[in-house]
Structures are given as structure tokens and as C-alpha cells.
Design a protein around this motif. Structure first.
Motif, PDB file in Angstrom:
ATOM      1  N   ALA A  74       0.856  -1.187   0.000  1.00  0.00           N
ATOM      2  CA  ALA A  74       0.000   0.000   0.000  1.00  0.00           C
ATOM      3  C   ALA A  74       0.886   1.229   0.000  1.00  0.00           C
ATOM      4  O   ALA A  74       2.080   1.162   0.292  1.00  0.00           O
ATOM      5  N   GLY A  75       0.282   2.357  -0.341  1.00  0.00           N
ATOM      6  CA  GLY A  75       1.010   3.613  -0.297  1.00  0.00           C
ATOM      7  C   GLY A  75       1.173   4.237  -1.663  1.00  0.00           C
ATOM      8  O   GLY A  75       0.601   3.802  -2.662  1.00  0.00           O
ATOM      9  N   ALA A  92      -1.845   7.068  -4.703  1.00  0.00           N
ATOM     10  CA  ALA A  92      -1.701   6.048  -3.667  1.00  0.00           C
ATOM     11  C   ALA A  92      -2.611   4.860  -3.942  1.00  0.00           C
ATOM     12  O   ALA A  92      -3.682   4.982  -4.544  1.00  0.00           O
ATOM     13  N   ASP A  94      -4.263   1.484  -1.843  1.00  0.00           N
ATOM     14  CA  ASP A  94      -4.475   0.976  -0.487  1.00  0.00           C
ATOM     15  C   ASP A  94      -5.325  -0.283  -0.514  1.00  0.00           C
ATOM     16  O   ASP A  94      -6.344  -0.383   0.156  1.00  0.00           O
ATOM     17  N   GLU A  95      -4.931  -1.217  -1.349  1.00  0.00           N
ATOM     18  CA  GLU A  95      -5.642  -2.493  -1.385  1.00  0.00           C
ATOM     19  C   GLU A  95      -4.682  -3.566  -1.882  1.00  0.00           C
ATOM     20  O   GLU A  95      -3.685  -3.286  -2.525  1.00  0.00           O
TER      21      GLU A  95
END
Length: 377
Positions: A74-75, A92, A94-95
Motif C-alpha cells: 500500500a502507499g 496512492a 491501499d488495497e
């Protein structure tokens, strides 16, 4: 019902687990001599589709082990120049989660036992008058089942016979895939989801594979009957080159010297990744993709999944996920046949129609994103 699977890659093994859960007699036939006979690749990103497919097919007792031997993913996605100066950000993510292809394959082999037969390349098949199909192996032997699934990768012999006009395109240029043991210094190169470096003469893709727990130790505690490799955390890199490397087999030292020459003048931390690369797990990589094909008429005793039908560049991070999605969909479809609520020909056709739609959509998306990762020619 008996299902024959050509190929013991991630998709074929995931399918085998899903069919076993439904009580289907499944046999997997693999061209490699054994489970450790070939370099298996690198860190892959498991998205929601891939994780859902694994959870649907794997025995529940292995779910905790799967989570333990995965890693964070993530990120921010950064784009840098060869001196590690930021050019831009791609947004980003996030998954999903990171997993190692070799570790995951060993996990998928767990519990299948002699249902997976190595040294048995499927070289063709014959559809028989009684409605069954016979797979032909490279050693002259064969096996008969109700369905043959070609999960035998980009060079699929099953696809060549079923769809002789299907085209696989090789992307110009070349690439080298490598991994380097993770250190505090190298970890700083990938503070988020991933890093792309556009330097002089090449581009470099960086991704971190940081296991939540060491795979061998996690297996010993959570599933003692499963043997996972003693793989340490690492940084995965792909060096994309606009031109071809010298032809023919070459020792890694020679390949590394060529890469170091390309990286002359790049930031020392990037040069160090190639210099310290794990020799066993670094190799040239050919990038290919499949041209879309319409749904075919004819056989409903032979079908395809994964790279055997919709191989795609790694730029979309969807190749393995789409193969796993195929496996879960086909397992679910064939479960209905096993339970007597669907007929095999209709079930296979329904699977193929859906698989072709999302599979080639993933190919198109990966091709659309490819320029973000390749160097200017």
C-alpha cells in the motif's frame, strides 16, 4: 466427473483445489520435472479478485498461512529519475497484498499429493466419440477425462490446437528480472506501493516483498504438514531496456556486467541492487501479450485459463490475479455440473464467455499502462 489440467502454475493449482472441494476427480499434469526444477518468478500483487479466488478454492485451514506469508502493499507510487529525484506521483494504492510466486506455488501444491504429476507435458489432445477427451503427453502416454483445461502458460500446446489462429505478440525491447535481499538501505527505495525509475537508457521497476513472517517458520506453526521454502524478504526489480540483449544463453555474470554498463552514472543505491542481486532468482524476461479472440465454436470438452488464453504484460499487475479469477470461476461453474444442476457443455461455454470479457479487458488495461514503465526508444 474427471477433469484434466495441463499445467501446475498458480491458476491450474488453484483450480485443482477448488474442484477437490466440490468432490471432482482432478488430475494436474505439469511439464517440469519437479516442483523446484525452475525459477518461478518474483513478487506479485494480489488484488481483491486474486485474494477472493484463493480464499474460495484453498482449504480454510490454509487461509491463515496465506496471510502470514504475504506482505504489505500500500502507499504512494513514485516516479523518480536515475538520481532518485522525484518526477511525479501516480497516486496512492491501499488495497491488495504482496506475495512471492514461488512461495505461493508451494502453498498451492500442499494437499494435492499425487494428483499433480510432474514430467508430463501435455502436447495435444483427442476428443473421443463417447464425449470424453484424451490428453496426450510428451512421453507417448495419455489420460482420459470429461474436460481438459489448458493452464499451460503462454506457450500452451492446448491453445495451439484449440485456437491455431490465436496470436501472442512480443513487446519490442527486453527486460531483466531480479531480486536483491532486503536491507534498510534498499527498503528506503520503495517507501510505498512501488517505485518507477526513468533513467538514461533504461527504466527500472521496484517493489518490496517483505514477508509478515518467514514462510518456513509460519508453515511449521500454522500447517506443519506444509513445507515452504526458507525465502527471505527482498526487493524485486525489473530493468526495462529499449534494445535487445545479446542472443543465446548467458551466465548471470555476463548479464549483470551488461546491466551495470547501462546503469553507469545512476544513483549508487540503484547500481547496488544489480550488483548484489540473487543470482538464482534473476533472469532475462520477455514481455508478451495476447491479441483478443472471439468466443470459439466447437469443443466444450477443452477450455483454457490464465496465460494460455489472455497473457498480458506485468504493467497492470493483473496476470496472476486474472488466472486465479479464472480458476475460481471455472471451479464454481464445474461444481454446479458435479452437483447435477448444470450440463457440462453449457457450463463451460458460460465460463468462457465471462472469462474472455474480463480477461482481455485486463490485457487492454495492462497495455494502456505499459508506457508508464518502459524507457523511451
Amino acid at each position: 466427473m474427471k477433469v484434466l489440467v495441463a499445467g501446475a502454475g498458480l491458476g491450474g493449482l488453484c483450480l485443482a483445489h477448488g474442484l477437490l472441494r466440490a468432490g471432482v476427480d482432478v488430475r494436474v499434469h505439469e511439464r517440469e520435472d519437479g516442483p523446484h526444477s525452475r525459477y518461478q518468478g518474483f513478487r506479485i500483487a494480489l488484488n481483491a479478485h486474486g485474494l477472493a479466488a484463493l480464499h474460495a478454492c484453498l482449504p480454510e485451514r490454509l487461509h491463515a498461512l496465506l496471510a502470514a506469508v504475504s506482505g504489505p502493499m500500500a502507499g504512494e507510487r513514485r516516479v523518480m529519475d536515475g538520481q532518485l529525484r522525484e518526477i511525479r506521483r501516480l497516486g496512492a494504492v491501499d488495497e491488495g497484498t504482496a506475495t512471492d510466486r514461488y512461495v505461493l506455488r508451494q502453498l498451492l501444491l500442499a494437499g494435492l499429493g499425487d494428483r499433480v504429476e510432474f514430467g508430463k507435458p501435455v502436447v495435444g489432445y483427442t476428443e473421443r466419440a463417447d464425449g470424453t477427451v484424451e490428453a496426450h503427453f510428451g512421453d507417448g502416454t495419455g489420460a482420459v477425462g470429461d474436460l481438459l483445461v489448458g493452464a499451460d502458460g503462454v506457450g500452451s500446446a492446448v491453445r495451439r490446437q484449440l485456437l491455431p489462429g490465436a496470436e501472442v505478440v512480443t513487446v519490442p525491447g527486453n527486460a531483466v528480472l531480479g531480486r536483491t535481499p532486503l536491507t534498510e538501505r534498499s527498503a528506503a527505495l520503495v517507501p510505498g506501493f512501488g517505485t518507477v525509475v526513468h533513467g538514461t537508457g533504461a527504466s527500472m521497476l521496484l517493489g518490496r516483498m517483505e514477508f509478515r513472517r518467514p514462510p518456513r517458520l509460519a508453515a511449521a506453526e500454522l500447517a506443519p504438514d506444509v513445507r515452504l521454502p526458507d525465502t527471505g524478504s527482498y526487493l524485486r526489480w525489473v530493468l526495462m531496456l529499449p534494445g535487445a540483449l545479446p542472443a543465446g544463453p548467458r551466465a548471470w555474470d555476463a548479464v549483470r556486467d551488461d546491466l551495470l554498463a547501462v546503469l553507469d552514472g545512476w544513483h549508487p543505491d540503484l547500481v547496488d541492487l544489480v550488483r548484489r542481486a540473487d543470482v538464482v532468482n534473476s533472469s532475462p524476461l520477455t514481455v508478451r501479450y495476447a491479441e483478443p479472440v472471439p468466443h470459439w465454436d466447437g469443443s466444450r470438452r477443452v477450455t483454457l485459463l490464465g496465460d494460455a488464453i489472455h497473457t498480458m504484460p506485468p504493467s497492470g499487475g493483473q496476470g496472476a490475479n486474472t488466472a486465479l479469477r479464472d480458476a475460481a470461476l471455472l471451479a464454481r461453474t464445474l461444481t454446479a455440473v458435479q452437483h447435477g444442476t448444470a450440463e457440462l457443455p453449457d457450463a463451460v461455454e458460460q465460463y468462457e464467455q465471462r472469462m474472455l470479457e474480463y480477461g482481455f479487458a485486463a490485457v487492454a488495461e495492462s497495455l494502456e499502462r505499459l508506457p508508464d514503465f518502459t524507457p523511451a526508444r
